[in-house]
Design an enzyme around this catalytic site. Structure first.
Site, short mmCIF file in Angstrom:
data_model
loop_
_atom_site.label_atom_id
_atom_site.label_comp_id
_atom_site.label_asym_id
_atom_site.label_seq_id
_atom_site.Cartn_x
_atom_site.Cartn_y
_atom_site.Cartn_z
N GLY A 23 33.65 32.03 44.10
CA GLY A 23 32.44 32.59 44.34
C GLY A 23 32.43 33.46 45.62
O GLY A 23 31.17 33.58 46.05
N TRP B 37 33.10 36.54 46.43
CA TRP B 37 32.61 37.83 46.07
C TRP B 37 31.21 37.74 45.80
O TRP B 37 30.40 38.55 46.34
CB TRP B 37 33.58 38.53 45.04
CG TRP B 37 34.87 39.01 45.52
CD1 TRP B 37 35.49 38.86 46.46
CD2 TRP B 37 35.36 40.23 45.13
NE1 TRP B 37 36.60 39.70 46.54
CE2 TRP B 37 36.32 40.50 45.87
CE3 TRP B 37 34.98 41.16 43.99
CZ2 TRP B 37 37.34 41.53 45.44
CZ3 TRP B 37 35.96 42.26 43.65
CH2 TRP B 37 36.85 42.44 44.52
N ASP C 194 32.24 33.61 34.66
CA ASP C 194 33.57 32.83 34.55
C ASP C 194 33.88 31.81 33.58
O ASP C 194 32.84 31.43 32.94
CB ASP C 194 34.04 32.28 36.06
CG ASP C 194 35.54 31.91 36.30
OD1 ASP C 194 36.01 32.94 37.07
OD2 ASP C 194 35.95 31.16 35.84
N ASP D 110 33.24 33.87 28.48
CA ASP D 110 34.00 34.82 28.23
C ASP D 110 33.21 36.12 28.11
O ASP D 110 32.60 36.49 27.64
CB ASP D 110 35.08 34.74 27.11
CG ASP D 110 36.24 35.72 27.00
OD1 ASP D 110 36.13 36.62 27.51
OD2 ASP D 110 36.93 35.38 26.14
N ASP E 14 37.75 40.55 40.74
CA ASP E 14 38.89 40.15 41.51
C ASP E 14 39.78 39.31 40.48
O ASP E 14 40.70 38.53 41.11
CB ASP E 14 38.33 39.47 42.79
CG ASP E 14 39.71 39.19 43.78
OD1 ASP E 14 40.51 40.20 43.78
OD2 ASP E 14 39.63 38.02 44.26
N LYS F 188 40.69 44.60 40.03
CA LYS F 188 42.04 44.27 40.64
C LYS F 188 42.98 44.49 39.56
O LYS F 188 42.62 44.13 38.39
CB LYS F 188 41.91 42.71 41.05
CG LYS F 188 43.50 42.53 41.60
CD LYS F 188 43.43 41.23 42.30
CE LYS F 188 43.22 39.71 41.73
NZ LYS F 188 43.27 38.92 42.63
#
Length: 203
Positions: A51, A53, A69, A85, A109, A149
Site C-alpha cells: 500500500g 503507492w 490486489d 484479480d 508496481d 512496471k
C-alpha cells in the site's frame, strides 16, 4: 526482513516517513518528473499491496483512490481496497463502480514472483504489463494516464510499441530508487487515445 533491506538507505527513509515500502519514493519521483496524477484524478493502483503507492496517491489527489490486489491490504483512510484479480470482469465492474464510472489514471508496481531466471522473469513481467495495459484500455477515460512496471529485455520494446498504439506519449523511465542492478523500468504513458482494440492477448 533481510539485512540487505534494513541497510538500504531508501528503505530506512521510507520507514521513517511512515511509508509501507520503499517503492513510495519511486512513485514520488515519477510524479515529480512526469506529472502523471492531477489534483482531482480518480486513480486505480493494480497490485497495490502493501500500500505504499496508495499512501502517495492519497496525498496527490482529492479524487477517489482504489487499490486492487490478490492479497488483503491493511485499511487506510481515504482509500478503497479490493481483494481480487484485476483481469476478472466482475472485479473490473466493481472498480468502475467505486470510481464513479470515471478512471483518470491507472498505476501498477506489480511484479511477478521472481525465479532468478532472467529471461523467464522478464517474460512474466511483460505478460503482467500486457494485462495492466488491457485493463487500462478498458477503464481509462480519454486523455487518461498510465504507469506500469516492467523489466528491460528483448520483449520490452514490443510492450512499448503496443502501448504507443493507445497513448499519445509513451516513454520508459528508470527511477533513482530502483536497486542497483535491477532490470525494472517503468512505462510512462500519457494522454490515452480512447481506443482499446488489440490491447489484449500476447504481443
Amino acid at each position: 526482513m533481510g539485512s540487505q533491506w534494513t541497510k538500504d538507505s531508501v528503505y530506512r527513509k521510507a520507514m521513517k516517513a511512515g511509508y509501507r515500502a520503499r517503492a513510495a519514493y519511486k512513485l514520488l519521483e515519477i510524479q515529480q518528473r512526469n506529472g502523471i496524477i492531477r489534483p482531482d484524478d480518480n486513480v486505480v493502483d493494480l497490485g497495490a499491496a502493501p500500500g505504499s503507492w496508495l499512501q502517495v496517491l492519497r496525498d496527490l489527489t482529492d479524487g477517489r483512490v482504489i487499490g486492487v490486489d490478490l492479497n488483503p491490504i491493511a485499511p487506510m483512510e481515504g482509500v478503497t481496497t479490493i481483494v481480487g484479480d484485476f483481469t476478472d470482469p466482475l472485479v473490473q465492474e466493481r472498480i468502475r463502480e467505486e470510481a464513479g464510472g470515471v478512471v483518470s489514471v491507472v498505476v501498477s508496481d506489480a511484479s511477478p514472483k521472481l525465479s532468478g531466471q532472467k529471461s523467464y522473469d522478464q517474460a512474466r513481467a511483460i505478460g503482467l504489463g500486457e494485462d495492466a495495459l488491457a485493463f487500462a484500455c478498458t477503464v481509462l477515460k480519454p486523455g487518461g494516464n498510465m504507469v506500469i512496471k516492467s523489466f528491460q529485455g528483448e520483449l520490452f520494446g514490443e510492450l512499448i510499441a503496443e502501448t504507443r498504439k493507445h497513448f499519445y506519449s509513451v516513454r520508459g523511465y528508470r527511477t533513482k530508487a530502483s536497486r542497483k542492478g535491477s532490470a525494472e523500468t517503468y512505462i510512462i504513458a500519457k494522454n490515452f487515445k480512447g481506443t482499446c482494440d488489440d490491447a489484449e492477448g500476447p504481443l
